[in-house]
Every structure is written in C-alpha cells, then in structure tokens.
Design an enzyme around this catalytic site. Sequence first.
Site, PDB file in Angstrom:
ATOM      1  N   GLU A 270      42.811  35.282  49.376  1.00  0.00           N
ATOM      2  CA  GLU A 270      42.752  36.688  48.319  1.00  0.00           C
ATOM      3  C   GLU A 270      42.131  36.479  47.066  1.00  0.00           C
ATOM      4  OE1 GLU A 270      42.824  39.016  46.260  1.00  0.00           O
ATOM      5  OE2 GLU A 270      45.244  39.595  45.638  1.00  0.00           O
ATOM      6  N   GLU A 401      32.907  38.612  37.991  1.00  0.00           N
ATOM      7  CA  GLU A 401      34.051  38.367  37.075  1.00  0.00           C
ATOM      8  C   GLU A 401      34.961  38.109  35.746  1.00  0.00           C
ATOM      9  OE1 GLU A 401      38.399  39.440  40.015  1.00  0.00           O
ATOM     10  OE2 GLU A 401      37.975  37.371  40.279  1.00  0.00           O
TER      11      GLU A 401
END
Length: 500
Positions: A270, A401
């Site tokens: 994840e 990010e």
Amino acid sequence: MATLALDPRLSTVTASFVNGKHSMLIDGQFVSAASGKTFPVYNPADGEVICEVPEAEAADADRAVRAARKAFDSGPWSKMTPSERSRMIWKLADLFEQHAEEFAELESLDNGKPVSVARVADVPLAVDLFRYMGGWSTKLLGNTIPLSAGLNFHAYTMREPIGVVAQIIPWNFPLLMAAWKLGPALATGCTVVLKLAEQTPLSGLRLAELIQEAGFPAGVVNILTGFGEGAGAPLAQHDLVDKVAFTGSTEVGKLIAKAATGNLKKVTLELGGKSPAIIFPDADMDVAIAGAASAVFFNQGQCCCAGSRLLAHDSVFDQVVEGVSNIAGRIRMGPGLDPATELGPLVSQEQFERVTGYIDSGTKQGAKIAAGGKRHTDRGYFVQPTVIKDVKPDMKVVEEEIFGPVVTAQSFSTDADLERLAAQANDTIYGLAASVWTRDISTAHKMARKIRAGTVWVNCHNVFDAALPFGGYKQSGWGREMGAEVLNNYTELKAVTIKL
C-alpha cells in the site's frame, strides 16, 4: 524526558509509560536488541528527545521470524479453532478500547497529530478494525465445485493461512496501520513479525503489552523497533517468511518487492498517491471547498490518499482557491497535545525538509503561493497549510507525492468533456484515491468509472471503514487493505478433488 512528565496535557499514566524502559516483543518475551543498541524518539512539536527504544537488526529479525515460524508450524496457535482466535482478537479490542485515551495521547505525542483527531479517528477506527476482523475468523469459507469430468468426483476448495507474515508499517497512522495489518493476519491464523516505523514506535510498543495481556501464545505476534536497512530489509529477505505486507513510499515498496524474490514470498504493497479532488461548477461550494481543504490538510497532509491535486472548473476556480486559502489561513496550529490544535507538526526534521523543499521547488519553477508556504514557529517541524496556484503539469509539486499540507490548484476548461477531465485526473503514476464534488449523480457515476484509482469518494474525502477495501492502481500498490478482500492476502486457496 523528565520535563515531558510534567506537561499538564499528558496524563500521568501515559507519561509513566513514555519515561519507562522500552523493549521489543519476541517469542512472548520483552527483550532488548541483541546488540544492545538503542535510538532516540523525538517529539515533533519541539524536536526534543522523549525516549530511547531498541534498535533491532538482522539477528533480532531472525529470532522473531523463527519464533513466528514455530508458533505457526507447531505452536498452540495452529491448533486453535477459528472461534478461539476470534475471541482472543475481540479481547484485544476490548483492552484497546479501555486504554483509548492513553493511545490517543501516545499517537499525538509521537506523531504530532492533534489529540482530538486521534480520539475520534485513529483509536476508534483501530478498535473497530480488530472487531471486524475478529468476526471473520469463523467465516473463511470454501466452495463445492461440480466438475465437468463427471459425477464420480467430489471437489471443494478451502482457505488456509498463508503462514509467517512480515509486516512493515509507516509513521503517519502508526496505531491504525498496526491494526490494519495485525487484524486480518490474526483472523486468518497467520503469525506475525511487525516492524514499527522508527519515527513513531510508542503506540505499537504499548499495543505489544496489551497483546501479552490478552493471552496470545508466544511467537504469534512479534514486534520490532528499528530502521528499514537494519530490521526491515532482513524481514523482506528472510526465507522463513511466507509473505510481506508493507505500507509506505513507492520507492521503498519497489525495494521490498525485489527483496521478496528469493523465496518468491507473497507481497502486498500500500504505497503512495497524488490524489485529485475534482470540483464541478454545480457542486455545493461551501461543502466542496471545506471538503477539499480537509482532503489535503487532514493529518498534516501526511496521508497517502490526500487530495493534493485540486482540480476546479474555470467558472469556480478563483472562488475555490480563495475559499481553500482562507481555511488554510484560519487553521490553528500547535502541539498535538493542545486540545485547541487543528494541525500539528510534521513527523520529523527529514519530512520538514522534504515538504519545504517541494514548496521552494514550486516557486522556483514559477508557481505562486496563494496561502501559507512558510515555517510556523522556530521550534518543531511545523509547516503552514499551503495552497499553490499557477502550476503546470510537469512541475515536481504537481507530479510527485509531497506528503505534507500542500495542495496544487489547477483549473479545467468549460468545454472539457469527462473523458478529457478523467485523463487529466489520471495523469499520474499513482492511482490510490480521488474525490468528485458534484450534485449531478450521472456525472458522479461516470467519473467514478473513468478515474483509475482504488477509491473514489463523491462529495466527501478520507472516509474509511473496516468493511471498505482500500488500495491502489498503478504504482500505488498491490492488493487491498480492510474489507473482506484483505483476507485473500493472508490465505492460500487449496483445491481438493476426491474420486468417489
């Protein structure tokens, strides 16, 4: 450390734990690192050291894996019935709930997040996750399958635990991520070696004490504190580990996948995100603006699914940017333990430098700061909630990010159809989440289908539930967390065929 215990915002129970000796859980015993090494844990609100924890290395990882292997292969855990496992997980959840305030304080102190948020989000969601997964222990069903080969066969499938699982969790939601990982692994009958994030080990170490109190057999859950290179890498490479579950950055996720190839252990990842929040002109602007601000500023922007790319229609773009900027300017910043705090510090000096570096990069490439953009106070790792406009798609602040309270604002054209808008939303290596803000139910459903992401929220963002699967497309990862779907990550499917 002594002054921390005198902080009136920290309960005496929590202060006593923080100031005590910290040990890892291996094979049912609380132990120091084999080397005797420790490392400091910092308070992100002021940068001061609050305690020392053991620094696990390869020898500690090996000992923990072997304990988990024994507990799985021949220990009492492998002989427990599903209902017995379920009751034990529920007992852990009950103990967890009894110490809810202590865990909220530990999360706030260790991570920097507002204690008010930890009380209503991190802790209750973790408790609920354990209870939800505990209920699944008795419901891991197989199927009977009619064979085309004829009627003289009886064929069926069964689900079995995958074995020893190495779990490596991040620092942004340390308690919740521990629950996300431990819950399904224990429900399915696996044994675990859990490595806590080196920045935020305290709630996991306190959880280890409750695991012992709940009566889990030795070796079923082993909890390590240490760094990725020293403890995480040996776990990912270990030949006695059957599966690795990792939550963290995409860069480290790729290293985990490579390390797992030795014995072809199963891997779930994840990873990162660069999620769009898309505001259509027919949206309720008060709801959409507040929602877009919360989407990126929640948890100091340290969310893999943060709505860090704001896409607003031309006709409402200025209104949206002004509205989000106004909210950013009103957010109360301060130490997480201050009950008035709405946005706390970033987790570490390293993260502070990363986030401010991205802001500097954006302005150097020609972007404009609409709100924030600066350090808040000269102590701790505080960055003002920041809105950046006049950005271009190839800027680093748009593509990469940031993992901080920073949102880039872009408009989409009046004549842009949904296909072109979806292409703009999908123009990223990630595919974790997105939100769509509109009153048009048809537009909502169409965009939900067109966006390549594991989660699409409509008129909301950052909504989680133990029953909802969570995970990403593309470089946001492999597999899903939570929901019934996560159980597939921790089980093997066996087919049995009998000739009658």
